[in-house]
Design a protein around this motif. Structure first.
Motif, PDB file in Angstrom:
ATOM      1  N   GLN A   5       0.808  -1.220   0.000  1.00 50.04           N
ATOM      2  CA  GLN A   5       0.000   0.000   0.000  1.00 50.04           C
ATOM      3  C   GLN A   5       0.846   1.278   0.000  1.00 50.04           C
ATOM      4  N   LEU A   6       2.158   1.155   0.148  1.00 48.68           N
ATOM      5  CA  LEU A   6       3.018   2.335   0.130  1.00 48.68           C
ATOM      6  C   LEU A   6       3.041   2.943  -1.268  1.00 48.68           C
ATOM      7  N   GLN A   7       3.254   4.240  -1.319  1.00 47.51           N
ATOM      8  CA  GLN A   7       3.412   4.942  -2.595  1.00 47.51           C
ATOM      9  C   GLN A   7       4.897   5.009  -2.929  1.00 47.51           C
ATOM     10  N   GLN A   8       5.191   5.218  -4.189  1.00 47.06           N
ATOM     11  CA  GLN A   8       6.573   5.289  -4.639  1.00 47.06           C
ATOM     12  C   GLN A   8       7.361   6.317  -3.833  1.00 47.06           C
ATOM     13  N   GLY A   9       8.508   5.903  -3.294  1.00 50.35           N
ATOM     14  CA  GLY A   9       9.369   6.790  -2.534  1.00 50.35           C
ATOM     15  C   GLY A   9       9.076   6.835  -1.040  1.00 50.35           C
ATOM     16  N   GLN A  10       7.949   6.286  -0.601  1.00 44.43           N
ATOM     17  CA  GLN A  10       7.602   6.312   0.816  1.00 44.43           C
ATOM     18  C   GLN A  10       8.477   5.353   1.613  1.00 44.43           C
ATOM     19  N   LYS A  11       8.755   5.757   2.852  1.00 45.16           N
ATOM     20  CA  LYS A  11       9.545   4.936   3.763  1.00 45.16           C
ATOM     21  C   LYS A  11       8.649   4.418   4.872  1.00 45.16           C
ATOM     22  N   ALA A  12       9.004   3.239   5.386  1.00 43.21           N
ATOM     23  CA  ALA A  12       8.242   2.627   6.468  1.00 43.21           C
ATOM     24  C   ALA A  12       9.168   1.703   7.250  1.00 43.21           C
ATOM     25  N   THR A  13       8.659   1.204   8.361  1.00 49.85           N
ATOM     26  CA  THR A  13       9.379   0.235   9.174  1.00 49.85           C
ATOM     27  C   THR A  13       8.567  -1.049   9.198  1.00 49.85           C
ATOM     28  N   ILE A  14       9.227  -2.168   8.970  1.00 46.97           N
ATOM     29  CA  ILE A  14       8.541  -3.458   8.981  1.00 46.97           C
ATOM     30  C   ILE A  14       8.146  -3.796  10.414  1.00 46.97           C
ATOM     31  N   ILE A  15       6.881  -4.147  10.596  1.00 45.96           N
ATOM     32  CA  ILE A  15       6.353  -4.514  11.903  1.00 45.96           C
ATOM     33  C   ILE A  15       6.324  -6.030  12.056  1.00 45.96           C
ATOM     34  N   GLY A  16       5.880  -6.721  11.014  1.00 46.40           N
ATOM     35  CA  GLY A  16       5.790  -8.179  11.080  1.00 46.40           C
ATOM     36  C   GLY A  16       5.194  -8.752   9.805  1.00 46.40           C
ATOM     37  N   PHE A  17       4.863 -10.045   9.866  1.00 49.32           N
ATOM     38  CA  PHE A  17       4.329 -10.758   8.709  1.00 49.32           C
ATOM     39  C   PHE A  17       3.007 -11.407   9.079  1.00 49.32           C
ATOM     40  N   GLU A  18       2.105 -11.478   8.100  1.00 46.63           N
ATOM     41  CA  GLU A  18       0.809 -12.130   8.296  1.00 46.63           C
ATOM     42  C   GLU A  18       0.620 -13.200   7.232  1.00 46.63           C
ATOM     43  N   GLN A  19       0.097 -14.337   7.625  1.00 52.93           N
ATOM     44  CA  GLN A  19      -0.332 -15.386   6.696  1.00 52.93           C
ATOM     45  C   GLN A  19       0.750 -15.800   5.705  1.00 52.93           C
ATOM     46  N   LEU A  20       1.975 -15.924   6.158  1.00 50.12           N
ATOM     47  CA  LEU A  20       3.051 -16.422   5.301  1.00 50.12           C
ATOM     48  C   LEU A  20       3.520 -17.764   5.842  1.00 50.12           C
ATOM     49  N   SER A  21       3.874 -18.655   4.928  1.00 47.91           N
ATOM     50  CA  SER A  21       4.420 -19.932   5.378  1.00 47.91           C
ATOM     51  C   SER A  21       5.791 -19.693   5.999  1.00 47.91           C
ATOM     52  N   ASN A  22       6.236 -20.613   6.811  1.00 46.21           N
ATOM     53  CA  ASN A  22       7.541 -20.473   7.450  1.00 46.21           C
ATOM     54  C   ASN A  22       8.664 -20.405   6.428  1.00 46.21           C
ATOM     55  N   ASP A  23       8.527 -21.131   5.316  1.00 46.64           N
ATOM     56  CA  ASP A  23       9.565 -21.117   4.277  1.00 46.64           C
ATOM     57  C   ASP A  23       9.704 -19.726   3.657  1.00 46.64           C
ATOM     58  N   VAL A  24       8.585 -19.114   3.310  1.00 50.02           N
ATOM     59  CA  VAL A  24       8.617 -17.780   2.709  1.00 50.02           C
ATOM     60  C   VAL A  24       9.137 -16.765   3.717  1.00 50.02           C
ATOM     61  N   ARG A  25       8.684 -16.876   4.955  1.00 56.65           N
ATOM     62  CA  ARG A  25       9.122 -15.971   6.018  1.00 56.65           C
ATOM     63  C   ARG A  25      10.644 -16.048   6.200  1.00 56.65           C
ATOM     64  N   LYS A  26      11.190 -17.251   6.197  1.00 58.83           N
ATOM     65  CA  LYS A  26      12.639 -17.433   6.337  1.00 58.83           C
ATOM     66  C   LYS A  26      13.392 -16.819   5.163  1.00 58.83           C
TER      67      LYS A  26
END
Length: 75
Positions: A5-26
Motif C-alpha cells: 500500500q506504500l506509494q513510490q518513494g515512501q519509507k516505512a518500518t517493517i512490523i511483522g508478517f501475516e499469513q506467510l508460510s515459514n519457508d517464505v518468512r525465512k
C-alpha cells in the motif's frame, strides 16, 4: 498498513508478517526483510507486480501477493 500500500518513494518500518508460510518468512528474513527494519518502496513494475524495495541499501524485488502480507508502519 501493508507494504504493497506504500506509494513510490515512501519509507516505512517493517512490523511483522501475516499469513506467510515459514519457508517464505525465512527467505524474506535471509534477504534482510526483518521486523523493525526500515524499508523504502522504490517503484512498481509497469503492470504493478513486482515491487522494487530498498532494505539496508540493497534493492530487492518482492511479489505483490507477498508484499500484501508484510505489515509496515509509515515513517
Amino acid at each position: 498498513m501493508k507494504l504493497s500500500q506504500l506509494q513510490q518513494g515512501q519509507k516505512a518500518t517493517i512490523i511483522g508478517f501475516e499469513q506467510l508460510s515459514n519457508d517464505v518468512r525465512k527467505k524474506l528474513m535471509v534477504m534482510g526483510l526483518l521486523p523493525q527494519t526500515p524499508v523504502r518502496l522504490v517503484r512498481r513494475a509497469p503492470m504493478g507486480d513486482p515491487l522494487q524495495v530498498e532494505v539496508r541499501g540493497i534493492s530487492l524485488a518482492v511479489r505483490t501477493n507477498i508484499a500484501d502480507s508484510i505489515v509496515v508502519e509509515k515513517s
